[in-house]
Write a protein that holds these residues in place. Structure first.
Motif, PDB file in Angstrom:
ATOM      1  N   ILE A 161       3.584   0.936  -2.243  1.00 22.21           N
ATOM      2  CA  ILE A 161       3.717  -0.144  -3.202  1.00 22.21           C
ATOM      3  C   ILE A 161       3.729  -1.461  -2.433  1.00 22.21           C
ATOM      4  CG2 ILE A 161       5.133  -1.180  -5.003  1.00 22.21           C
ATOM      5  CD1 ILE A 161       4.114   1.497  -5.835  1.00 22.21           C
ATOM      6  N   GLU A 162       2.860  -2.391  -2.835  1.00 23.73           N
ATOM      7  CA  GLU A 162       2.817  -3.686  -2.179  1.00 23.73           C
ATOM      8  C   GLU A 162       3.852  -4.635  -2.761  1.00 23.73           C
ATOM      9  OE1 GLU A 162      -1.011  -5.600  -1.164  1.00 23.73           O
ATOM     10  OE2 GLU A 162      -1.934  -3.863  -2.136  1.00 23.73           O
ATOM     11  N   LYS A 163       4.574  -5.335  -1.891  1.00 21.33           N
ATOM     12  CA  LYS A 163       5.518  -6.369  -2.313  1.00 21.33           C
ATOM     13  C   LYS A 163       4.775  -7.693  -2.485  1.00 21.33           C
ATOM     14  CE  LYS A 163       9.213  -4.497   0.638  1.00 21.33           C
ATOM     15  NZ  LYS A 163      10.062  -4.833   1.804  1.00 21.33           N
ATOM     16  N   PRO A 164       5.203  -8.535  -3.405  1.00 24.15           N
ATOM     17  CA  PRO A 164       6.223  -8.254  -4.429  1.00 24.15           C
ATOM     18  C   PRO A 164       5.610  -7.396  -5.532  1.00 24.15           C
ATOM     19  CG  PRO A 164       5.328 -10.453  -4.735  1.00 24.15           C
ATOM     20  CD  PRO A 164       4.693  -9.914  -3.483  1.00 24.15           C
ATOM     21  N   PHE A 165       6.375  -6.440  -6.027  1.00 30.61           N
ATOM     22  CA  PHE A 165       5.837  -5.539  -7.036  1.00 30.61           C
ATOM     23  C   PHE A 165       6.534  -5.756  -8.375  1.00 30.61           C
ATOM     24  CE2 PHE A 165       8.710  -3.245  -4.100  1.00 30.61           C
ATOM     25  CZ  PHE A 165       9.830  -3.141  -4.920  1.00 30.61           C
ATOM     26  N   ASP A 166       5.826  -5.437  -9.444  1.00 24.75           N
ATOM     27  CA  ASP A 166       6.396  -5.484 -10.777  1.00 24.75           C
ATOM     28  C   ASP A 166       7.306  -4.270 -10.951  1.00 24.75           C
ATOM     29  OD1 ASP A 166       6.033  -6.691 -13.678  1.00 24.75           O
ATOM     30  OD2 ASP A 166       5.940  -4.521 -13.880  1.00 24.75           O
ATOM     31  N   ASP A 167       8.441  -4.475 -11.606  1.00 31.25           N
ATOM     32  CA  ASP A 167       9.394  -3.371 -11.787  1.00 31.25           C
ATOM     33  C   ASP A 167       8.734  -2.160 -12.443  1.00 31.25           C
ATOM     34  OD1 ASP A 167      11.277  -5.017 -10.688  1.00 31.25           O
ATOM     35  OD2 ASP A 167      12.360  -5.404 -12.559  1.00 31.25           O
ATOM     36  N   ALA A 168       7.904  -2.414 -13.435  1.00 29.39           N
ATOM     37  CA  ALA A 168       7.258  -1.319 -14.164  1.00 29.39           C
ATOM     38  C   ALA A 168       6.316  -0.533 -13.260  1.00 29.39           C
ATOM     39  CB  ALA A 168       6.492  -1.862 -15.369  1.00 29.39           C
ATOM     40  N   VAL A 169       5.659  -1.238 -12.330  1.00 29.85           N
ATOM     41  CA  VAL A 169       4.749  -0.557 -11.395  1.00 29.85           C
ATOM     42  C   VAL A 169       5.531   0.383 -10.483  1.00 29.85           C
ATOM     43  CG1 VAL A 169       3.185  -0.903  -9.441  1.00 29.85           C
ATOM     44  CG2 VAL A 169       3.022  -2.390 -11.445  1.00 29.85           C
ATOM     45  N   LEU A 170       6.666  -0.095  -9.975  1.00 32.66           N
ATOM     46  CA  LEU A 170       7.491   0.742  -9.103  1.00 32.66           C
ATOM     47  C   LEU A 170       8.029   1.963  -9.848  1.00 32.66           C
ATOM     48  CD1 LEU A 170       9.008   1.299  -6.465  1.00 32.66           C
ATOM     49  CD2 LEU A 170      10.846  -0.168  -7.315  1.00 32.66           C
ATOM     50  N   LEU A 171       8.567   1.735 -11.032  1.00 33.92           N
ATOM     51  CA  LEU A 171       9.122   2.840 -11.813  1.00 33.92           C
ATOM     52  C   LEU A 171       8.029   3.850 -12.169  1.00 33.92           C
ATOM     53  CD1 LEU A 171      11.483   0.807 -14.172  1.00 33.92           C
ATOM     54  CD2 LEU A 171      12.175   2.276 -12.255  1.00 33.92           C
ATOM     55  N   GLY A 172       6.844   3.348 -12.493  1.00 30.03           N
ATOM     56  CA  GLY A 172       5.733   4.238 -12.803  1.00 30.03           C
ATOM     57  C   GLY A 172       5.322   5.070 -11.607  1.00 30.03           C
ATOM     58  N   ALA A 173       5.316   4.448 -10.418  1.00 26.58           N
ATOM     59  CA  ALA A 173       4.950   5.175  -9.203  1.00 26.58           C
ATOM     60  C   ALA A 173       5.953   6.283  -8.909  1.00 26.58           C
ATOM     61  CB  ALA A 173       4.874   4.198  -8.026  1.00 26.58           C
ATOM     62  N   ILE A 174       7.239   5.984  -9.088  1.00 30.31           N
ATOM     63  CA  ILE A 174       8.269   6.992  -8.842  1.00 30.31           C
ATOM     64  C   ILE A 174       8.120   8.160  -9.807  1.00 30.31           C
ATOM     65  CG2 ILE A 174      10.754   7.457  -8.956  1.00 30.31           C
ATOM     66  CD1 ILE A 174      11.187   4.606  -7.911  1.00 30.31           C
ATOM     67  N   ARG A 175       7.908   7.854 -11.075  1.00 31.27           N
ATOM     68  CA  ARG A 175       7.748   8.928 -12.064  1.00 31.27           C
ATOM     69  C   ARG A 175       6.492   9.762 -11.780  1.00 31.27           C
ATOM     70  NH1 ARG A 175      11.504   8.774 -15.758  1.00 31.27           N
ATOM     71  NH2 ARG A 175      12.603   6.841 -16.255  1.00 31.27           N
ATOM     72  N   ALA A 176       5.432   9.105 -11.346  1.00 33.78           N
ATOM     73  CA  ALA A 176       4.199   9.828 -11.030  1.00 33.78           C
ATOM     74  C   ALA A 176       4.404  10.768  -9.849  1.00 33.78           C
ATOM     75  CB  ALA A 176       3.071   8.836 -10.734  1.00 33.78           C
ATOM     76  N   VAL A 177       5.110  10.295  -8.830  1.00 34.53           N
ATOM     77  CA  VAL A 177       5.377  11.127  -7.651  1.00 34.53           C
ATOM     78  C   VAL A 177       6.238  12.331  -8.024  1.00 34.53           C
ATOM     79  CG1 VAL A 177       6.703  11.185  -5.499  1.00 34.53           C
ATOM     80  CG2 VAL A 177       5.053   9.352  -5.898  1.00 34.53           C
ATOM     81  N   LEU A 178       7.259  12.096  -8.850  1.00 33.78           N
ATOM     82  CA  LEU A 178       8.127  13.198  -9.264  1.00 33.78           C
ATOM     83  C   LEU A 178       7.366  14.198 -10.127  1.00 33.78           C
ATOM     84  CD1 LEU A 178      11.384  11.207 -10.086  1.00 33.78           C
ATOM     85  CD2 LEU A 178      10.923  12.611  -8.061  1.00 33.78           C
TER      86      LEU A 178
END
Length: 204
Positions: free
Chosen positions: A103-120
């Motif tokens: 994830i590239e900084k600065p990142f949107d909160d929704a992008v980070l949360l989406g990435a975590i859910r996708a990985v899980l």
């Protein structure tokens, strides 16, 4: 969210750790904070579920060394690497060493949360992941020669200007080819594109 699914946050900046802890816990994740890769490696055995969110630039043990030590232990917990724009080549190298995403900084909160859910989600269906390799290889085969050259440059972590210089074309032309590659590969982000290509064995 299952109690054994923990997002481990590794960052040497206390303010960043606290900010991420608030964001993740507000979205229902169990969170555990670590001030460095060493404290994680010393204090955490292989979890049954969850993932790691780590900065790539850290004192003592950086993100790349952290990944190498994890794999030496045989750990399979997925790792998402956070990186500044200038550190994208490092993030690509991290993915080659087994990182699940970056994830590239600065990142949107929704992008980070989406990435975590996708990985899980990928972790839950890990037995099906390799079956997609042939499908991804087929997408790569449908790229033009120039599009594959641009793809290889992106996998190598090169910025558009360097790819343009190497291929003797304009940066604007690289942007057009890059957009075509993203569409044909069905990738929504650079990190997803790199992940897809590496999964298919593309390694320039």
């Amino acid at each position: 969210m299952s109690d054994d699914v923990i997002v481990h946050v590794i960052d040497d900046d206390l303010a960043v750790r606290q900010s991420l802890a608030f964001l993740l816990s507000s979205d229902g994740f169990a969170v555990r904070l670590h001030e460095g890769a060493g404290s994680f490696l010393d204090g955490v055995r292989e979890p049954e579920g969850g993932c790691v969110l780590t900065d790539v630039r850290m004192p003592e043990i950086d993100g790349l060394e952290f990944l190498s030590r994890l794999r030496e232990r045989g750990a399979t917990i997925p790792v998402i690497v956070m990186t500044g724009h200038a550190d994208v080549p490092l993030a690509v190298e991290a993915m080659k060493r087994g990182a699940a995403d970056f994830i590239e900084k600065p990142f949107d909160d929704a992008v980070l949360l989406g990435a975590i859910r996708a990985v899980l989600a990928r972790q839950e269906r890990s037995g099906q992941v390799d079956s997609r390799a042939a499908e991804i290889q087929d997408r790569i085969a449908k790229l033009s020669e120039r599009e594959r050259q641009v793809l290889d440059g992106l996998i190598a972590g090169k910025p558009n200007k360097i790819i343009a210089f190497d291929l003797e074309i304009s940066p604007r032309t690289v942007e057009i080819y890059r957009a075509n590659v993203m569409t044909k590969m069905q990738a929504g982000s650079l990190s997803e594109l790199v992940r897809l290509a590496l999964r298919a064995g593309r390694n320039p």
